[in-house]
Design a protein around this motif. Structure first.
Motif, short mmCIF file in Angstrom:
data_model
loop_
_atom_site.label_atom_id
_atom_site.label_comp_id
_atom_site.label_asym_id
_atom_site.label_seq_id
_atom_site.Cartn_x
_atom_site.Cartn_y
_atom_site.Cartn_z
N ALA A 22 0.85 -1.22 0.00
CA ALA A 22 -0.15 -0.11 -0.01
C ALA A 22 0.91 1.25 0.11
CB ALA A 22 -1.09 0.11 1.13
N ASP A 23 1.97 1.19 0.64
CA ASP A 23 2.65 2.39 0.68
C ASP A 23 3.67 2.69 -0.71
OD1 ASP A 23 2.26 3.00 3.40
OD2 ASP A 23 4.10 1.98 4.33
N ALA A 24 3.90 1.60 -1.34
CA ALA A 24 4.43 1.60 -2.78
C ALA A 24 3.45 2.25 -3.61
CB ALA A 24 4.90 0.13 -3.15
N ILE A 25 2.09 1.94 -3.52
CA ILE A 25 1.25 2.30 -4.28
C ILE A 25 0.97 3.97 -4.04
CG2 ILE A 25 -1.35 2.16 -5.00
CD1 ILE A 25 -1.51 -0.68 -4.58
N GLU A 26 0.87 4.36 -2.92
CA GLU A 26 0.80 5.76 -2.48
C GLU A 26 1.93 6.52 -2.90
OE1 GLU A 26 -1.19 8.85 -0.67
OE2 GLU A 26 -1.86 6.97 -1.57
N ASP A 27 3.06 5.80 -3.07
CA ASP A 27 4.37 6.55 -3.42
C ASP A 27 4.40 6.66 -4.93
OD1 ASP A 27 6.87 7.72 -3.59
OD2 ASP A 27 7.89 5.58 -3.57
N LEU A 28 3.79 5.85 -5.61
CA LEU A 28 3.63 5.74 -7.04
C LEU A 28 2.54 6.78 -7.57
CD1 LEU A 28 4.28 2.07 -8.02
CD2 LEU A 28 5.66 4.14 -8.83
N LEU A 29 1.40 6.80 -6.78
CA LEU A 29 0.08 7.48 -7.18
C LEU A 29 -0.48 8.08 -5.87
CD1 LEU A 29 -1.35 4.70 -9.49
CD2 LEU A 29 -0.73 6.95 -10.21
N PRO A 30 0.26 9.07 -5.38
CA PRO A 30 -0.26 9.91 -4.47
C PRO A 30 -1.91 10.17 -4.28
CG PRO A 30 1.76 10.79 -4.96
CD PRO A 30 1.10 9.82 -6.21
N GLY A 31 -2.58 9.63 -3.15
CA GLY A 31 -4.03 10.02 -2.94
C GLY A 31 -4.74 9.01 -3.32
N THR A 32 -4.04 7.90 -3.63
CA THR A 32 -4.51 6.49 -3.80
C THR A 32 -5.38 5.92 -2.51
OG1 THR A 32 -3.33 5.99 -5.65
CG2 THR A 32 -4.75 4.17 -4.89
N LEU A 33 -4.40 6.07 -1.41
CA LEU A 33 -4.90 5.58 -0.17
C LEU A 33 -6.33 6.33 0.34
CD1 LEU A 33 -4.61 3.58 2.43
CD2 LEU A 33 -3.02 5.45 3.30
N GLY A 34 -6.20 7.64 0.22
CA GLY A 34 -7.53 8.41 0.43
C GLY A 34 -8.71 7.98 -0.23
N LEU A 35 -8.28 7.71 -1.59
CA LEU A 35 -9.74 7.19 -2.46
C LEU A 35 -10.32 6.18 -1.84
CD1 LEU A 35 -8.51 7.93 -6.19
CD2 LEU A 35 -10.64 8.90 -4.99
N PRO B 168 -4.93 -1.78 11.70
CA PRO B 168 -3.62 -1.69 12.43
C PRO B 168 -3.04 -3.01 12.81
CG PRO B 168 -5.24 -0.93 13.94
CD PRO B 168 -5.95 -1.25 12.56
N LEU B 169 -1.77 -3.18 12.74
CA LEU B 169 -1.04 -4.61 12.95
C LEU B 169 -0.23 -3.86 13.89
CD1 LEU B 169 -0.30 -5.74 9.37
CD2 LEU B 169 -2.40 -6.36 10.78
N PRO B 170 0.04 -4.98 14.92
CA PRO B 170 -0.84 -6.07 15.03
C PRO B 170 -2.08 -6.20 15.95
CG PRO B 170 1.01 -6.35 16.74
CD PRO B 170 1.08 -4.83 15.95
N LEU C 76 2.64 -0.38 10.13
CA LEU C 76 2.24 -1.55 9.90
C LEU C 76 0.70 -1.44 10.09
CD1 LEU C 76 4.74 -3.38 12.22
CD2 LEU C 76 5.06 -3.23 9.89
N TYR C 77 0.14 -1.95 8.88
CA TYR C 77 -1.26 -1.84 8.59
C TYR C 77 -1.69 -2.91 7.28
CZ TYR C 77 -0.45 1.53 4.87
OH TYR C 77 0.03 2.14 3.88
N LEU C 78 -3.01 -3.21 7.56
CA LEU C 78 -3.66 -3.79 6.31
C LEU C 78 -4.64 -3.18 5.65
CD1 LEU C 78 -3.61 -6.71 4.94
CD2 LEU C 78 -5.40 -7.33 6.67
N ILE C 79 -4.76 -3.03 4.49
CA ILE C 79 -5.98 -2.50 3.80
C ILE C 79 -6.94 -3.50 3.56
CG2 ILE C 79 -6.75 -1.21 1.71
CD1 ILE C 79 -5.17 0.50 3.48
N GLY C 80 -8.09 -3.40 4.26
CA GLY C 80 -9.42 -4.05 4.06
C GLY C 80 -10.24 -3.33 2.87
#
Length: 479
Positions: free
Chosen positions: A66-79, A89-91, A116-120
């Motif tokens: 997820a961090d790599a995607i946000e780095d490549l395409l900022p704003g994706t996580l917010g979408l 959050p993990l763990p 550390l987290y997981l996108i559901g």
């Protein structure tokens, strides 16, 4: 057949899935145009698309990806989050039953780990978020057509022939062609047709079958509901079984059950929860008893890990492979999307370091860098898959057995040692390589072993326990 050529620099990406769109994002700033060739029309909303049957299954997008995607395409996580995805959050946000028992969740603030987290989220939502951000770049266009073959020779790939319809073919010339066509990619055959030696391939097949189904989250299951995983134990000489519940958008759970060869689930909806009941622990079944099915059962068996060794032969310049087209991983570990994202970020970094995509050694260096996260994920999967009953491909070596013994020591210790638990989570979430498991603090923790007695049951909150204890939906319907 028509021809298209001009003086503009172009990258051709074959495949419009997650790996292909991320690869396009990675190279867009290093060329005049990126053309994504995709067989099927891509939707403008987060709905199922043709050509991606695996979207019906549970997907884990770990924080490393997820961090790599946000780095490549900022704003994706917010979408994603605005559309209902969960940042788990993990763990602390995971109920996980390991081969050595229940992990503690380390709820105390002093144990908080922000990165550390997981996108559901559903695969449809994840892909839509990436496409939406990508299409804001005017240098990128999506072409609905079917790739037919490569152009060039054994020294350099110069483009591809695509088909728009019967008798309507086009030659697309490009400075770089990226294969992102997934497990079903035909690029190795096309390379052979122009004189490239056969690509060596390694296959490891634990015979995993996946059955997935969506459920409406029961009353009382709040928006911060945890992910639930029941992991298999390859030390037991019986087929491995596993299951997970991932909260996704729309107040629903994506549930996956899987079993290795000889212990596979079926597509029978009447036996879905029964299978969950007979896994190593019944917690998934306990929660499903309080929830209501919201979809049919989807089944898939094409789960073998396959690694194409592009680095072992002299490849033509101008060609790269990414995602499942290069390394397809057993989906049991949920690393496919994250590996594709990390590979795309590696591609971008190499292009930036080399000042573009047309240098004489660019593709060789880029393929090697893109392969690093895939190789790490492969080692994690193979370290377990080789030990399952009925696995085909290779048998465990002495090194495998030593590694497994140390890994299980770490897993057992992690249940009561936060330092070890965090290190394991960083490796599993692809935030760090396996080297962190050799850090002196982690080694010392492994030597000392568990500091606390093992948990006797899942570490549930009061809210989670209330859902678990609530009357089952099926009993309510019959009353």
């Amino acid at each position: 057949m028509t021809s298209h050529s001009d003086s503009r620099s172009r990258v051709l990406v074959m495949g419009g899935g997650l790996a292909g769109t991320l690869a396009a994002a990675a190279v867009a700033s290093h060329c005049d145009e990126v053309v994504i060739v995709e067989r099927h029309t891509l939707p403008d909303t987060p709905v199922p698309r043709r050509g991606l049957p695996q979207a019906r299954h549970a997907h884990m997008l770990w924080s490393g990806g997820a961090d790599a995607i946000e780095d490549l395409l900022p704003g994706t996580l917010g979408l994603w989050l605005d559309a209902g995805a969960h940042r788990i959050p993990l763990p602390s946000g995971m109920l996980s039953y390991s081969p050595c028992g229940w992990y503690r969740r380390w709820h105390e603030p002093r144990y908080a780990v922000d990165d550390l987290y997981l996108i559901g989220a559903s695969r449809d939502l994840i892909d839509w978020g990436v496409r939406t951000r990508l299409q804001a770049d005017p240098r990128i266009r999506i072409l609905t057509a079917e790739p037919l073959r490569l152009l060039g020779d054994r020294t350099r790939i110069t483009g591809a022939v695509v088909q728009h319809g019967p008798g309507r073919q086009e030659r697309l010339h490009a400075d770089l062609v990226i294969d992102a066509m997934g497990r079903s990619s035909r690029a190795t055959g096309w390379l052979g047709d122009i004189g490239v030696p056969a690509i060596p391939e390694t296959t490891l097949d634990a015979g995993v079958t996946y059955a997935s189904r969506r459920y409406k989250a029961p009353a009382g299951a709040s928006g911060d509901w945890p992910a639930v995983t029941i992991q298999p134990d390859a030390r037991i000489p019986v087929p491995g079984t596993a299951g997970s519940i991932i909260p996704i958008e729309g107040g629903t759970w994506q549930v996956a059950l899987c079993g290795t060869r000889g212990g596979e689930p079926t597509g029978d909806p009447e036996r879905f929860e029964e299978y969950a009941r007979h896994m190593r622990h019944s917690l998934v079944a306990d929660f499903l008893a309080a929830a209501e099915p919201d979809s049919p059962v989807s089944l898939t068996r094409d789960t073998a890990s396959r690694h194409r060794h592009y680095g072992k032969i002299r490849m033509p310049a101008g060609f790269l492979a990414i995602g499942d087209a290069a390394t397809a991983l057993n989906p049991l570990y949920g690393h496919g999307m994250s590996v594709a994202a990390l590979g795309a970020r590696g591609l971008r970094d190499v292009a930036s370091a080399m000042g573009g995509i047309t240098g004489p050694r660019f593709t060789r260096r880029a393929q090697r860098e893109m392969g690093r996260p895939a190789a790490a994920a492969w080692r994690l999967a193979a370290g377990q898959d080789t030990f399952f009953t009925g696995t085909r491909g290779r048998r465990p070596t002495l090194a495998d057995r030593v590694s497994r013994a140390y890994t299980h020591r770490l897993i057992r210790t992690a249940a009561s040692n936060f330092t070890v638990a965090e290190a394991l989570t960083r490796v599993m979430s692809l935030q760090a390589g396996a080297g962190v498991l050799a850090h002196p603090r982690v080694l010392l923790g492994a030597i000392r072993g568990p500091l606390l007695p093992p948990l006797t049951g899942p570490p549930l909150t009061a809210e989670e326990d209330a859902v678990k204890q609530s009357p089952s939906i099926s009993n309510l319907r019959c009353s």
